[in-house]
Design an enzyme around this catalytic site. Structure first.
Site, PDB file in Angstrom:
ATOM      1  N   ARG A  74      66.751  27.178  33.748  1.00 19.35           N
ATOM      2  CA  ARG A  74      66.220  25.811  33.812  1.00 19.35           C
ATOM      3  C   ARG A  74      65.243  25.593  32.662  1.00 19.35           C
ATOM      4  NH1 ARG A  74      68.044  21.455  35.858  1.00 19.35           N
ATOM      5  NH2 ARG A  74      68.374  22.473  37.897  1.00 19.35           N
ATOM      6  N   ARG A  96      77.091  27.883  29.473  1.00 18.33           N
ATOM      7  CA  ARG A  96      75.665  28.124  29.639  1.00 18.33           C
ATOM      8  C   ARG A  96      75.351  29.337  30.516  1.00 18.33           C
ATOM      9  NH1 ARG A  96      72.944  23.917  33.857  1.00 18.33           N
ATOM     10  NH2 ARG A  96      74.521  23.996  35.506  1.00 18.33           N
ATOM     11  N   HIS A 162      71.734  20.156  25.972  1.00 19.12           N
ATOM     12  CA  HIS A 162      70.968  19.601  27.093  1.00 19.12           C
ATOM     13  C   HIS A 162      69.473  19.911  26.899  1.00 19.12           C
ATOM     14  CE1 HIS A 162      69.745  18.686  31.151  1.00 19.12           C
ATOM     15  NE2 HIS A 162      70.976  18.624  31.643  1.00 19.12           N
ATOM     16  N   ASP A 205      67.992   9.195  35.054  1.00 18.51           N
ATOM     17  CA  ASP A 205      69.175   9.969  34.662  1.00 18.51           C
ATOM     18  C   ASP A 205      70.179   8.988  34.078  1.00 18.51           C
ATOM     19  OD1 ASP A 205      71.136  11.836  34.301  1.00 18.51           O
ATOM     20  OD2 ASP A 205      71.183  12.534  36.388  1.00 18.51           O
ATOM     21  N   GLU A 264      69.207  14.435  25.373  1.00 18.46           N
ATOM     22  CA  GLU A 264      70.334  15.320  25.121  1.00 18.46           C
ATOM     23  C   GLU A 264      71.353  14.713  24.153  1.00 18.46           C
ATOM     24  OE1 GLU A 264      71.961  16.249  29.005  1.00 18.46           O
ATOM     25  OE2 GLU A 264      70.008  15.783  29.897  1.00 18.46           O
TER      26      GLU A 264
END
Length: 291
Positions: A74, A96, A162, A205, A264
């Site tokens: 994270r 990832r 990201h 978001d 991002e």
């Protein structure tokens, strides 16, 4: 969390500035350059720290994240590929959480460049039956960080760098250069528009579908503006979980949302279509400007 990366024991000194270290279950590349420090996780090929000496960190890393095999970190700059979001499983793709291979390093008095590669394996083929070569090239200095993802293979894919950025107070920052039209993931993917800068007072978001070529994170409390120059993208995503979601996340502290924002560089609405001889690239250049 970030500062602890640079006190981990050295397993192997790879060059004058780059060392291999281990944090819990993961192998890290730690860069201690005379002008800056940085770190990457070989799992995910992921930048997890970058900080010019004498300045606040540029990259945010959660103090609750785990460094476990197969579990996403994270923070930092996760590489979302070959899909973004819930288009497949695992969410945001397997790049990832897969183990990358360091293939090249180069350094000078001003900067460090390194490259890492991910290719198909039995694990990736079980999730996505395609051959590919994915390369991350990173060039870092005290002045800038450029990350370039190169995709090679007969595939169609979506992707995102990201990026999580450290800020003094997410409710006091503003992000410009995102464009006007966005898909609001908090509001069931409703298409909306806005004028002016993006601010963060609740969960945000959003996928901006017609962004400018550069975005700017203005952080008055830290006295800096982080400029992001995007290339190869069709979209720019911005995210902050806000209070409620942050408190529900096991890999973020309850008030973690206060010191981070994601902006991002992404290719979502217009997927990459590549071949074994015609690669595609997605890149971001991060440049802090201080007042």
């Amino acid at each position: 969390m970030t500062s602890g990366l640079f006190t981990l024991p050295v397993v192997e000194q790879l060059s004058s500035s780059i060392s291999l270290r281990i944090h819990d279950e993961l192998r890290l590349l730690v860069i201690t350059h005379p002008e800056f420090q940085a770190a990457f996780s070989l799992q995910g090929g992921q930048l997890i720290a970058w900080q010019p000496h004498g300045k606040a960190p540029i990259i945010w890393l959660s103090d609750k994240t785990s460094f476990a095999q197969g579990k996403a970190i994270r923070g930092g700059v996760p590489i979302c590929w070959p899909w973004f979001g819930p288009a497949g499983k695992p969410s945001h793709g397997f790049a990832r959480t897969a183990e990358w291979t360091l293939t090249h390093t180069e350094e000078s008095a001003q900067e460090v460049t390194l490259s890492m590669v991910l290719k198909q394996s039995a694990q990736t083929l079980a999730l996505w039956p395609h051959d590919f070569t994915l390369t991350l090239t990173a060039t870092l200095s005290a002045q800038a960080c450029k990350l370039t993802l190169t995709i090679l293979g007969d595939v169609e894919s979506t992707a995102a760098l990201h990026s999580y950025f450290h800020v003094a107070d997410s409710e006091k920052i503003a992000v410009s250069g995102l464009g006007e039209t966005f898909i609001d993931k908090v509001e069931n993917n409703r298409v909306s528009t806005q004028q002016g800068v993006q601010t963060y007072h609740n969960e945000v978001d959003r996928i901006f579908t017609h962004p400018d070529s550069a975005s700017i994170i203005d952080d008055p409390l830290l006295g800096r503006a982080i400029h992001l120059h995007h290339a190869g993208n069709s979209d720019v995503v911005t995210w902050n979980p806000g209070t409620t979601l942050s408190q529900s996340m096991t890999d973020m502290s309850d008030d973690g949302y206060k010191t981070m924002v994601c902006v991002e560089t992404a290719r979502i609405q217009q997927p990459f279509i590549t071949t074994s001889t015609s690669p595609a690239t997605l890149s971001v250049t991060i440049t802090p400007h201080y007042r």
